[in-house]
Design an enzyme around this catalytic site. Structure first.
Site, mmCIF file in Angstrom:
data_model
loop_
_atom_site.group_PDB
_atom_site.id
_atom_site.type_symbol
_atom_site.label_atom_id
_atom_site.label_comp_id
_atom_site.label_asym_id
_atom_site.label_seq_id
_atom_site.Cartn_x
_atom_site.Cartn_y
_atom_site.Cartn_z
ATOM 1 N N HIS A 100 77.489 44.756 76.951
ATOM 2 C CA HIS A 100 76.048 44.879 76.701
ATOM 3 C C HIS A 100 75.599 44.000 75.528
ATOM 4 O O HIS A 100 74.941 44.463 74.598
ATOM 5 C CB HIS A 100 75.686 46.343 76.422
ATOM 6 C CG HIS A 100 74.282 46.686 76.837
ATOM 7 N ND1 HIS A 100 73.961 47.858 77.470
ATOM 8 C CD2 HIS A 100 73.107 46.016 76.711
ATOM 9 C CE1 HIS A 100 72.659 47.907 77.708
ATOM 10 N NE2 HIS A 100 72.126 46.781 77.252
ATOM 11 N N GLU B 164 78.731 53.330 80.653
ATOM 12 C CA GLU B 164 79.106 52.629 79.419
ATOM 13 C C GLU B 164 78.942 53.469 78.157
ATOM 14 O O GLU B 164 79.572 53.184 77.134
ATOM 15 C CB GLU B 164 78.305 51.341 79.272
ATOM 16 C CG GLU B 164 76.825 51.543 79.018
ATOM 17 C CD GLU B 164 76.069 50.216 78.946
ATOM 18 O OE1 GLU B 164 75.396 49.981 77.929
ATOM 19 O OE2 GLU B 164 76.148 49.428 79.904
ATOM 20 N N ASP C 175 77.322 42.621 82.338
ATOM 21 C CA ASP C 175 77.154 42.892 80.912
ATOM 22 C C ASP C 175 76.834 44.359 80.672
ATOM 23 O O ASP C 175 76.733 44.794 79.531
ATOM 24 C CB ASP C 175 76.032 42.020 80.340
ATOM 25 C CG ASP C 175 75.912 42.157 78.829
ATOM 26 O OD1 ASP C 175 76.938 42.008 78.135
ATOM 27 O OD2 ASP C 175 74.793 42.428 78.337
ATOM 28 N N ARG D 121 70.750 46.912 83.673
ATOM 29 C CA ARG D 121 71.227 48.269 83.438
ATOM 30 C C ARG D 121 72.351 48.566 84.423
ATOM 31 O O ARG D 121 72.269 48.249 85.607
ATOM 32 C CB ARG D 121 70.097 49.307 83.598
ATOM 33 C CG ARG D 121 69.082 49.310 82.482
ATOM 34 C CD ARG D 121 69.687 49.785 81.170
ATOM 35 N NE ARG D 121 68.729 49.815 80.070
ATOM 36 C CZ ARG D 121 68.519 48.824 79.215
ATOM 37 N NH1 ARG D 121 69.177 47.695 79.373
ATOM 38 N NH2 ARG D 121 67.657 48.945 78.232
#
Length: 334
Positions: free
Chosen positions: A294, A262, A257, A233
């Protein structure tokens, strides 16, 4: 019954539509659930959401007013959902508590190897027929130290791969995983892990006590040539502090990632827009940083498990059953 699914990726859509069988079916939308799109759900008793959906109090109130009684989140994380408000509104909330840990662990390793061996830079060069090796030198990971923050199923899978590389293993978690200990992992406090690890990978959930777990102090404790990977996260890392350390020339590589801001960016095409996020804009300019949107979970194996579990959660709700995936059960009056 027709279930409304928000934030469905093109590759997910046929899997979701095929998973629901008559008399139930899914209507898939590529838009994400937020305050602007919540009114679309009016009349739908069951709504399925993605990890970047906004399920704060305003959205939940709009959904409840429109007749929504059940939210089936297609992810393990649920930090985007105000569970207290959902409970007050008498809504059932369920998540996917388990899917392939290998998908995320393998992708975390993909990021680690990409920054260590300068894969993105090398690929960009060869596209221009520049075959020099200048600036592409990596290092063996065999014999070096991997620090695993969070040693649950995903952390364990990551540690097994590290063990296969012949790395020394350090771990930190609230509880030790016997499978990791059997690999030779030594559990230590965070500061020692940060100080000794050559590669640090994050595999903990985002909770109040893990927000900015990697803060300025933690970053300063890490080796100057460490590799940092986050496939969990975005809020686990204080990104502004990370940018400052990168500006100082620290770290062999950083693979991300996820990103703490985001929502409203990841999973969307912003290539023709001026992105107002100065921190992200600065972050992606560093040559030793790789940012992906992600996608660590995004394998056919993991997504199929996610979809199948989501269908099971919906069917359990309709049948009045309560599984371990339920975060907020239906209130007696609902």
């Amino acid at each position: 019954m027709e279930i409304l699914a928000f934030g469905v990726q093109a590759d997910e859509k046929p899997l979701i539509e095929a998973a629901f069988e008559a008399p139930h079916e899914a209507r898939c939308l590529d838009v994400f659930l937020n305050e602007d799109t919540a009114p679309i759900a009016a009349g739908y008793e069951v709504v399925s959401t993605s990890v970047n959906a906004d399920l704060g109090h305003r959205v939940l109130q709009t959904l409840a007013a429109g007749g929504t009684q059940m939210i089936a989140q297609r992810s393990t994380g649920f930090n985007n959902i105000d569970l207290d408000v959902a409970e007050r509104l008498g809504m059932t909330v369920a998540r996917v508590s388990y899917y392939s840990p290998y998908a995320v662990a393998e992708f975390a390793w993909t990021l680690a190897m990409a920054v260590n061996r300068r894969i993105v830079r090398a690929s960009n060069r060869t596209r221009d027929f520049d075959f020099r090796l200048d600036g592409l030198m990596g290092r063996d990971l065999h014999g070096r130290t991997a620090g695993v923050i969070g040693t649950g199923k995903i952390g364990e899978a990551f540690a097994r791969i590290a063990h296969g590389f012949g790395m020394r293993l350090l771990g930190w978690d609230v509880a030790e995983n016997p499978a990791c200990a059997a690999l030779g992992m030594e559990y230590v406090d965070k500061d020692r892990l940060f100080a000794e690890a050559d590669l640090i990978s994050l595999h903990v959930p985002l909770l109040a006590n893990t927000q900015h777990l990697i803060d300025a102090s933690a970053l300063r404790t890490m080796k100057d040539d460490a590799i940092l990977v986050n496939s969990s996260r975005g809020g686990l890392i204080d990104t502004k502090a990370l940018v400052e350390e990168l500006r100082a020339g620290r770290f062999t590589g950083v693979g991300l990632d996820v990103y703490e801001a985001e929502a409203g960016l990841f999973f969307l095409d912003k290539s023709l827009e001026a992105v107002p996020d100065d921190v992200l804009a600065r972050l992606v300019t560093f040559p030793n940083v790789v940012v992906t949107s992600h996608q660590a979970y995004y394998t056919v194996d993991a997504v199929t498990q996610i979809v199948d579990t989501t269908v099971s959660n919906v069917l359990d709700y309709l049948a009045g059953r309560c599984s371990g995936n339920v975060l907020v059960p239906a209130s007696p009056s609902s």
